[in-house]
Write an enzyme that holds these catalytic residues in place. Sequence first.
Site, short mmCIF file in Angstrom:
data_model
loop_
_atom_site.label_atom_id
_atom_site.label_comp_id
_atom_site.label_asym_id
_atom_site.label_seq_id
_atom_site.Cartn_x
_atom_site.Cartn_y
_atom_site.Cartn_z
N LYS A 1 0.03 35.91 0.73
CA LYS A 1 1.39 36.05 0.19
C LYS A 1 1.60 37.36 -0.56
O LYS A 1 0.65 37.98 -1.04
CB LYS A 1 1.70 34.85 -0.72
CG LYS A 1 1.90 33.59 0.10
CD LYS A 1 3.06 32.74 -0.32
CE LYS A 1 3.40 31.75 0.80
NZ LYS A 1 3.65 30.42 0.32
N ARG B 1 -3.26 25.73 2.13
CA ARG B 1 -2.70 26.18 3.42
C ARG B 1 -3.18 27.60 3.65
O ARG B 1 -2.94 28.48 2.83
CB ARG B 1 -1.18 26.10 3.32
CG ARG B 1 -0.41 26.39 4.60
CD ARG B 1 1.10 26.18 4.36
NE ARG B 1 1.87 26.52 5.54
CZ ARG B 1 2.27 27.74 5.84
NH1 ARG B 1 2.00 28.75 5.05
NH2 ARG B 1 2.97 27.96 6.94
N1 HH2 Z 1 4.62 29.02 2.91
C1 HH2 Z 1 5.15 29.49 4.05
C2 HH2 Z 1 5.58 28.60 5.03
N2 HH2 Z 1 5.50 27.27 4.86
N3 HH2 Z 1 4.88 25.44 3.54
C3 HH2 Z 1 4.36 24.95 2.42
N4 HH2 Z 1 4.25 23.62 2.24
N5 HH2 Z 1 3.92 25.77 1.42
C4 HH2 Z 1 3.99 27.13 1.52
O1 HH2 Z 1 3.60 27.82 0.56
C5 HH2 Z 1 4.53 27.68 2.71
C6 HH2 Z 1 4.97 26.78 3.72
C7 HH2 Z 1 5.25 30.96 4.27
O2 HH2 Z 1 5.95 31.13 5.38
P1 HH2 Z 1 5.90 32.14 6.53
O3 HH2 Z 1 6.77 33.22 6.13
O4 HH2 Z 1 6.31 31.46 7.78
O5 HH2 Z 1 4.44 32.66 6.63
P2 HH2 Z 1 3.13 31.87 7.03
O6 HH2 Z 1 3.54 30.60 7.70
O7 HH2 Z 1 2.41 32.82 7.93
O8 HH2 Z 1 2.42 31.62 5.75
#
Ligand code: HH2
Length: 273
Positions: free
Chosen positions: A220, A254
């Site tokens: 992040k 995650r």
């Molecule tokens: N962060 C992302 C997406 N989904 N779901 C949960 N429960 N918690 C999170 O912190 C979270 C999430 C970040 O999203 P994205 O921009 O799609 O990147 P990536 O999925 O590669 O982490």
Amino acid sequence: MLFHCGTFQFDLSRPLVMGIVNVTPDSFSDGGQHLQREAALAHARQLIAEGADMLDIGGESTRPGAQPVSAQQELDRVLPVIEGLRGASVPISIDSRKPEVMQAAIAAGAQMVNDINALQDAAAMNAVAASNVAVCLMHKQGDPQTMQAQPHYHNVVAEVSAFLRGRVAAAEAAGIQRNRIVIDPGFGFGKTLEHNLTLLRELGKLAELGVPVLAGLSRKSMLGALTGQDVAQRLPASIAAALIAVQRGAAIVRAHDVRATVDALKIWQAVNS
Ligand code: HH2
């Protein structure tokens, strides 16, 4: 405490790793639908081999500033992958905030719904309640397109905690048993660096709500802000953040880099058991 994830159960005696599989055009290949599906499936199988306890399949990027996609586009991306993973040795989570995507994913074999909107859409609540799948209820302030513009809280931990307590109560009232629910503070979703750090420091306060806490810190931008590294170089920072989250009560992390995260948590587990 047993965590029920569709037909799977976890006793949470050790931290779990949720491997991230993004099925978005920028994440895999521009070689068309078929190649994208094959690449996503190969990646998913690799993450299982590396020790992922569950996989999170997403067809919409929710990075700050990301453009929304239609339900049909999302379905075209994620459904073939979920179907291809039917019978896998780990549960599959669908990362979506759209009720129609959740419903189709559940029908295709998904065992968990990861909703960054915390089932605030009644149809999303119904889709999960009508099934036996688990749900991750996440906090965010605002929407991905605008959320990083001006995040504001009086007390970020108290506000995130109160929101999540309310969403757990709403889910239970809709018939979703507590042992199917996990909560997530939503690192980076409408939060400044200071808000994110405060939430990580005080993650234990969320664990006090009595349902497992999931932490998504992998790669992040807060880690980039602290280290000066761009997204491809954030593995060490991601591992440090995952360990701190687990130390402060997270039951599930995650992660993109499953093998490294699993190894790091094995050391933590050996020392702490
Ligand atoms: N962060 C992302 C997406 N989904 N779901 C949960 N429960 N918690 C999170 O912190 C979270 C999430 C970040 O999203 P994205 O921009 O799609 O990147 P990536 O999925 O590669 O982490």
